[in-house]
Design an enzyme around this catalytic site. Structure first.
Site, short mmCIF file in Angstrom:
data_model
loop_
_atom_site.label_atom_id
_atom_site.label_comp_id
_atom_site.label_asym_id
_atom_site.label_seq_id
_atom_site.Cartn_x
_atom_site.Cartn_y
_atom_site.Cartn_z
N ASP A 173 0.92 -1.11 0.02
CA ASP A 173 0.14 -0.10 0.06
C ASP A 173 0.93 1.26 -0.15
O ASP A 173 2.02 1.13 -0.64
CB ASP A 173 -0.94 -0.18 1.32
CG ASP A 173 -2.46 0.52 0.95
OD1 ASP A 173 -2.24 1.80 0.48
OD2 ASP A 173 -3.33 -0.12 0.90
N HIS A 250 -3.93 5.79 3.28
CA HIS A 250 -4.61 4.70 3.01
C HIS A 250 -3.88 3.32 3.42
O HIS A 250 -4.67 2.53 3.98
CB HIS A 250 -4.66 4.61 1.37
CG HIS A 250 -5.50 3.65 0.62
ND1 HIS A 250 -5.21 2.21 0.44
CD2 HIS A 250 -6.74 3.54 0.28
CE1 HIS A 250 -6.08 1.74 -0.23
NE2 HIS A 250 -7.11 2.36 -0.25
N SER A 571 -11.16 -1.48 -0.39
CA SER A 571 -9.85 -1.37 0.24
C SER A 571 -10.01 -1.65 1.51
O SER A 571 -9.07 -1.98 2.27
CB SER A 571 -9.05 -0.27 -0.15
OG SER A 571 -8.68 -0.26 -1.43
#
Length: 791
Positions: A173, A250, A571
């Site tokens: 990520d 994220h 996600s």
């Protein structure tokens, strides 16, 4: 940043590069300028459009893929890569050209090459493919209790595995914010001895301070990106760090969701108050930063796979993938399939997000049969927000309003003239000064993709809040303490009728509350990508669904963010399954990735865990969910720990699958590193031993084979329970299975025929094996097709 609802990005191709997807609202492509260009608009905290550029230079990054390693000496492998490159470029030039040597999970390297040099290397013995570098993009306090993994229960999967302490989860990520309390190592024992990885020093990242017994690995990969750009990556301009530190949030969010430690008294401005933690709170985390300002290249991602295989992770969690249309699994343009194939061959479970292009059919991504593909659902939590009208009538909306109650404020709605089209929320701009000091009512019929930019415009123009009438959804926005309230069209119409009925319309928006309970039932999120699988329709995708709406997890702090935020997207769903897979691997260290997937699919909930009501699928019309929405169903961790039977698969089975797809045999041989992977007799793709049966074009009767492995009591007897799809006949032989100490695997056949006389849509049923204790259920999806009637 964070994923929200969907946007289907257009495919842009230049300089041999493909647009790939990080998440909705983000488009990453190739532009002609020599530097990043950014158009920023905040969609639930997500960058909207970021264009990566390819420098106008002759040499471009290429990946030289050579398949499986020929030996275990990694230094000798790297030396052979330099020798091969030197044979074309010369020794000195090859040193400058080489970017990565892939030497752990497979063999190959990344290098800067001209087109003619790339062609020369492609012709050399031992080279499988020479692949142009490509850009990829990305796709809590309640969810774990909702899944039955309460930390207070002494009998669930969480406690049987010591909170997953022996497991190692790798996360591909945007990096990690190591100071977050979610990565504290309180109560953890020594790092597992099999761990071979490390923490890499970099900008604002000191391994001695930032890594511990929880965060045991932190690497960053950007050489491929920088070589592709042809100039140094300007980390200052894009608020990035040349290290594993996360600047966009994220990666921090997904890592803490999968394996974050216990953090008490967490909320977002008072909403969703409780204890934040990951699915495997004592699992160790290894961070592989491959996304830079929400973009990454195939060279960097493939190197991360190579290192993760070497490091010894048990599970890999990925929330990135290709845009549609999809490439075949052996196609050199999608190296996630290559990397994940080698990871699974080494016993690593790979979990991928399904994408955020729902509710449109055939939009599911990351569909290789060796990975677990995860869709997103809501959970039993909602945020009711009272709307009090000036006539003392109170209606109810949904929102994340945690700001001040300003009492009654003037309500405004812009009527359109007879010659105008209706004025939608998305058309509002910062020039609409008539909204100043008022609460704005508006209607939208879109998927919500433009609402954040509209809200930004409206609030800049001085509005005090928004009431948005839309198709009902539980995917909410948070907007810096300003009321942004969703209502259904009928409630919106009632507000509008009140506005039209009085000369001085006023409204009071009361701060949201957190509600947990049976009335907030589980639904597949509107944005979650749906099947059927557009690449291989006989392979059911997604495999499973998990919470992915309004997930509260760790995030880099700022002046307005206190370290935890809500985010939505597949996600967020994928790391839920990654955490559960880590727990299962701790409990059953001998289980293969396929056995873990089978346990998850065959034990999943098809009804709400608490109310017992059917799980729904959000869309233009909300309906009961089917396997193309959630695969086997909504993940049930505690039942997955003891599934009774599993449908197992190995690399041999996946090889036969590739052969059954009639892919290029040479390419298959290179991937599997065998002289002849495909036998003369090709098996049907329907015989792949998946925990599902999907027939996209049934005409004449079809007989397929499945094999189950007993992982329960040694002496067990199972009988088949068949619920055929409407108009479909399903016959199982034998329909009774007897396992013993000497019989652990049994094969059976399933004959499926249709009574339909016309081409139909998909109909759904199931096959369940039961011994009175276990219910081993797999979905059946069948579409009758008569070729002369198909259009």
């Amino acid at each position: 940043m964070m994923e929200a609802t969907s946007s289907t990005s257009s495919l842009m191709q230049e300089a041999s590069s493909t647009l790939l997807r990080l998440g909705p609202g983000s488009n990453v492509g190739i532009a002609t300028s020599h530097r990043f260009q950014q158009r920023w608009h905040c969609r639930r905290g997500e960058a909207s459009d970021i264009f990566l550029t390819w420098a106008n230079v002759e040499s471009k990054v290429h990946i030289v893929y050579m398949g499986e390693r020929q030996h275990n000496d990694i230094e000798l492998t790297t030396s052979s890569h330099h020798d091969l490159l030197s044979s074309v470029l010369g020794r000195e030039a090859s040193v400058d050209s080489m970017i990565y040597s892939y030497r752990h999970g497979f063999s190959g390297f990344a290098a800067k090459l001209t087109d003619s040099q790339a062609q020369s290397i492609a012709d050399l013995t031992g080279v499988v493919h020479v692949i142009p570098n490509r850009f990829y993009k990305r796709q809590t306090t309640r969810s774990w209790d909702y899944l039955g993994l309460s930390s207070s229960s002494p009998t669930n999967l969480l406690h049987e595995t010591k909170l997953g302490e022996d497991a190692i989860i790798g996360v591909f990520d945007s990096g990690v914010w190591p100071e977050s309390e979610s990565f504290n190592d309180e109560g953890l024992g020594p790092i597992p001895s099999r761990w071979k990885g490390f923490c890499q020093k970099g900008e604002h990242f000191d391994p001695a301070k930032n890594c511990n017994r929880k965060l045991i690995g932190a690497r960053f990969f950007y050489d491929g990106l920088q070589a592709a750009l042809g100039e140094p990556f300007n980390v200052t301009e894009f608020n990035e760090y040349l290290s594993a530190r996360d600047s966009v949030g994220h990666g921090t969010h997904t890592a803490s969701t999968a394996g974050g430690s216990f953090v008490h008294n967490v909320s977002f401005g008072g909403l969703a108050y409780g204890t934040a933690r990951g699915g495997a709170p004592h699992a160790r985390l290894a961070i592989y930063k491959v996304l830079w300002h929400e973009a990454g290249t195939s060279a960097d991602i493939l190197k991360a796979f190579d290192e993760a295989i070497h490091d010894g992770v048990d599970v890999l969690s990925l929330s990135l993938g290709l845009d549609l249309p999809l490439y075949p699994e052996i196609d050199k343009r999608d190296l996630i399939d290559y990397g994940s194939f080698h990871a699974v061959a080494n016993g690593i479970t790979v979990v991928c997000s399904a994408g955020n292009s729902g509710p449109t059919a055939q939009t599911v991504e990351d569909v290789a049969p060796w990975v677990i593909t995860v869709g997103a659902t809501t959970m039993d939590r909602s945020f009711p927000t009272p709307i009090m009208l000036g006539n003392n009538r109170t209606l109810m909306g949904q929102g994340m309003f945690n700001g001040k109650d300003n009492g009654f404020v003037k309500l405004i709605y812009r009527e359109n003239s007879e010659l105008e089209d209706p004025i939608r929320c998305e058309s509002l701009s910062s020039n609409d000064t008539w909204v100043a000091g008022k609460i704005v009512l508006c209607f939208t019929i879109g998927d919500g993709q433009g609402l954040v930019s509209a809200a930004t415009n409206v609030f800049r123009a001085g509005a005090l809040g928004m009431i948005v009438a839309s198709n009902p959804t539980r995917n909410l926005f948070q907007y810096a303490g300003v009321p942004f309230i969703f209502v259904s069209f009928d409630v919106g119409t009632q507000v509008l009728n009140y506005f039209r009925s009085t000369r001085d319309p006023k409204v009071r928006l009361i701060p949201s509350k957190t509600y947990i309970g049976k009335r907030a039932t589980t639904s597949v999120a509107m944005f979650s990508s749906r099947g059927p699988n557009s690449l291989s329709p006989a392979i059911l995708k997604p495999d499973i669904a998990a919470p992915g709406v309004d997930i509260l997890a760790a995030y880099p702090p700022s002046s307005i963010i206190k370290g935890y935020v809500f985010s939505s997207g597949t996600s967020m769903a994928a790391p839920h399954v990654s955490g559960i897979a880590a727990l299962l691997k701790s409990l059953h260290p001998d289980w293969s990735p396929a056995a873990i997937r089978s346990a998850l699919v065959s034990t999943a909930w098809r009804t709400d865990p608490y109310s017992g009501e059917p799980i729904l699928a959000e869309g233009d019309i909300t309906r009961i969910a089917d396997p193309f929405d959630f695969g086997g169903g909504f993940v049930n961790p505690n039942r997955a720990r003891d599934p009774g039977l599993v449908y197992d698969l190995g690399i041999e089975d996946y090889t036969r699958y590739l052969c059954s797809m009639d892919y290029d045999k040479t390419a298959i041989n290179h991937l599997t590193q065998r002289a002849r992977s495909c036998s003369r007799t090709i098996t049907s793709v329907l015989d792949l031993n998946l925990p599902s049966i999907t027939i996209p074009n049934l005409n004449n009767p079809v007989t397929l084979t499945r094999t189950v492995t007993n992982v329960g009591a040694i002496n067990s007897e199972y009988k088949a329970i068949i619920r055929p799809p409407p108009g479909i006949s399903v016959v199982v032989k034998p329909d009774y299975l007897i396992f013993s100490r000497t019989i652990k695997k049994i094969s059976f056949t399933v004959t499926i025929s249709t009574r339909h006389q016309v081409t139909t849509k998909y109909y759904f049923g199931s096959l369940t094996w039961t011994d009175g204790v276990h219910q081993v259920r797999i979905p059946i999806s069948v579409r009758s097709e008569f070729p002369d009637l198909v259009w």
